[in-house]
Design an enzyme around this catalytic site. Structure first.
Site, PDB file in Angstrom:
ATOM      1  N   TYR A  85       0.869  -1.128  -0.186  1.00 42.75           N
ATOM      2  CA  TYR A  85       0.382   0.405   0.257  1.00 42.75           C
ATOM      3  C   TYR A  85       1.240   1.829   0.163  1.00 42.75           C
ATOM      4  O   TYR A  85       1.614   1.400   0.875  1.00 42.75           O
ATOM      5  CB  TYR A  85      -0.996   0.190   1.587  1.00 42.75           C
ATOM      6  CG  TYR A  85      -2.423  -0.996   1.578  1.00 42.75           C
ATOM      7  CD1 TYR A  85      -2.283  -1.613   0.115  1.00 42.75           C
ATOM      8  CD2 TYR A  85      -2.689  -1.206   2.146  1.00 42.75           C
ATOM      9  CE1 TYR A  85      -3.159  -2.749   0.078  1.00 42.75           C
ATOM     10  CE2 TYR A  85      -3.983  -1.912   2.301  1.00 42.75           C
ATOM     11  CZ  TYR A  85      -3.757  -3.108   1.266  1.00 42.75           C
ATOM     12  OH  TYR A  85      -4.997  -3.767   1.239  1.00 42.75           O
ATOM     13  N   GLY A 123     -24.331   5.034  -3.411  1.00 45.20           N
ATOM     14  CA  GLY A 123     -25.069   5.608  -4.171  1.00 45.20           C
ATOM     15  C   GLY A 123     -24.303   7.185  -4.391  1.00 45.20           C
ATOM     16  O   GLY A 123     -24.799   8.024  -5.399  1.00 45.20           O
ATOM     17  N   LYS A 124     -22.824   7.437  -4.052  1.00 42.62           N
ATOM     18  CA  LYS A 124     -22.127   8.730  -5.154  1.00 42.62           C
ATOM     19  C   LYS A 124     -22.430   8.670  -6.821  1.00 42.62           C
ATOM     20  O   LYS A 124     -22.392   9.602  -7.360  1.00 42.62           O
ATOM     21  CB  LYS A 124     -21.555   9.066  -4.396  1.00 42.62           C
ATOM     22  CG  LYS A 124     -19.791   7.982  -4.821  1.00 42.62           C
ATOM     23  CD  LYS A 124     -18.582   8.740  -3.889  1.00 42.62           C
ATOM     24  CE  LYS A 124     -18.886   8.129  -2.882  1.00 42.62           C
ATOM     25  NZ  LYS A 124     -17.401   8.495  -2.287  1.00 42.62           N
ATOM     26  N   SER A 168     -13.410  -4.058   0.629  1.00 47.55           N
ATOM     27  CA  SER A 168     -14.497  -3.416   0.283  1.00 47.55           C
ATOM     28  C   SER A 168     -16.001  -3.711  -0.320  1.00 47.55           C
ATOM     29  O   SER A 168     -16.450  -3.547  -0.697  1.00 47.55           O
ATOM     30  CB  SER A 168     -13.939  -3.536  -1.903  1.00 47.55           C
ATOM     31  OG  SER A 168     -12.967  -3.176  -1.959  1.00 47.55           O
ATOM     32  N   GLY A 175     -16.787   1.926  -2.953  1.00 46.83           N
ATOM     33  CA  GLY A 175     -17.533   3.580  -2.884  1.00 46.83           C
ATOM     34  C   GLY A 175     -19.016   3.412  -3.704  1.00 46.83           C
ATOM     35  O   GLY A 175     -20.039   4.517  -3.661  1.00 46.83           O
ATOM     36  N   LEU A 205     -17.937  -1.651   0.650  1.00 45.77           N
ATOM     37  CA  LEU A 205     -19.453  -0.615   0.318  1.00 45.77           C
ATOM     38  C   LEU A 205     -19.027  -0.504  -1.543  1.00 45.77           C
ATOM     39  O   LEU A 205     -19.642   0.185  -2.127  1.00 45.77           O
ATOM     40  CB  LEU A 205     -18.760   0.982   0.377  1.00 45.77           C
ATOM     41  CG  LEU A 205     -19.011   1.383   2.194  1.00 45.77           C
ATOM     42  CD1 LEU A 205     -19.125   2.210   2.682  1.00 45.77           C
ATOM     43  CD2 LEU A 205     -20.388   0.693   2.232  1.00 45.77           C
TER      44      LEU A 205
END
Length: 327
Positions: free
Chosen positions: A53, A216-217, A207, A212, A209
């Site tokens: 990372y 709903g973005k 992950s 991302g 979500l």
């Protein structure tokens, strides 16, 4: 924050973990410090990182914040080794590479041990017994307290966990496995999750979500400050912007409206409370995003909402995953 046992071990971790994928690259030291402090103050303990990372910068940054900001004893630090920047060999599971990578991680983190050490991915060019021996050596030497694997498919996880339980000598039981899991990616339910449940391996979803998308973005456009608009992360988000994903995101949004919460909370609560899950790993870009994710602690989805989300996101599992006689 509620604590859960990591698999069939005595180690307890917060049921939401803090991810550091963007630390040292998109997340600077100030945002990282704000997030770590907010996470700790909310009762969070599990912090997940990896040697690749930010080319090691994520571990280094975390190491700079330990003790000065948050006591080391209050954190469960998880890191990974095995990914390599070689186009001809993406993963190196050799004993020599893994143990050297662990030593380098400890130096960057400024600690003499990590709490959980994961093999980042399966290496087909190294005998699995050799890879697993590195885990045994790491634990027996005290450099790691617990061990796990990441991105192993069903048969790979089952073989590794069974070897550690059945092989002669002192073997280190696999405590955890880390894979992507969300309403947009339920592939692990085919074989990985059943194997983990049967063998007592805790699941750490990455992950959770849907990269991302489940917030709903991206429903109407791509925000300029989002990962979807980032040159190096846009390809990571793009696969989850299709019609199937849109249908699932719409269902999550409808559920959120009905419960007077956010789509983020609904999506995260769903994966957090799936069977076998120990702690989803949330990778926020700043403290505001992290605080929004941590607010899910008070939310438990009603059964009817869970069933509706299960149905709209259900993957196709047929033979041989289901009993052949029902097909």
């Amino acid at each position: 924050m509620e604590q859960r046992h990591l698999g069939r071990t005595g180690l307890r971790v917060s049921r939401i973990g803090l991810g550091t994928l963007t630390w040292g690259r998109d997340t600077d030291e100030h945002d990282a410090a704000d997030m770590l402090k907010a996470f700790w103050e909310a009762g969070g303990t599990l912090v997940d990182t990896a040697d690749v990372y930010g080319d090691g910068e994520a571990e280094y940054l975390l190491g700079q914040l330990i003790d000065g900001l948050v006591p080391r004893r209050d954190l469960v630090i998880s890191t990974k080794a095995g990914s390599v920047p070689d186009p001809d060999r993406r993963f190196d599971g050799s004993r020599g590479h893994l143990l050297a990578a662990l030593d380098a991680s400890l130096a960057r983190l400024g600690t003499d041990h990590v709490d959980v050490w994961h093999i980042h991915a399966f290496d087909p060019d190294t005998p699995l017994e050799e890879t697993l021996q590195a885990l045994d050596l790491a634990v027996s030497s005290g450099r790691a307290r617990y061990a796990g694997v990441s991105n192993f498919c069903g048969w790979q996880l089952a073989k590794a966990a069974t070897w550690q339980l059945a092989a002669p000598g002192t073997r280190t039981r696999l405590a955890s496995t880390q894979l992507e899991y969300s309403l947009l990616q339920r592939g692990i339910e085919r074989e990985v999750l059943p194997a983990a449940l049967d063998l007592g391996v805790g699941l750490l979803p990455s992950s959770p979500l849907g990269r991302g998308v489940l917030t709903g973005k991206y429903r109407h456009s791509t925000p300029q400050d989002s990962r979807g608009a980032s040159e190096h992360l846009a390809p990571f988000v793009e696969p989850y912007l299709d019609d199937t994903a849109t249908r699932i995101v719409d269902a999550v949004t409808t559920a959120a409206d009905g419960l007077a919460v956010t789509p983020l909370q609904v999506a995260l609560a769903w994966v957090r409370d799936r069977p076998g899950v120990a702690a989803p790993i949330v990778g926020a870009r700043n403290a505001q995003q992290l605080t929004a994710a941590l607010s899910v602690e008070a939310l438990s989805l009603p059964d009817e909402i869970c069933r509706a989300l299960d149905d709209v996101s259900a993957p196709v599992h047929r033979y041989p995953d289901h009993d052949w006689s029902t097909l």
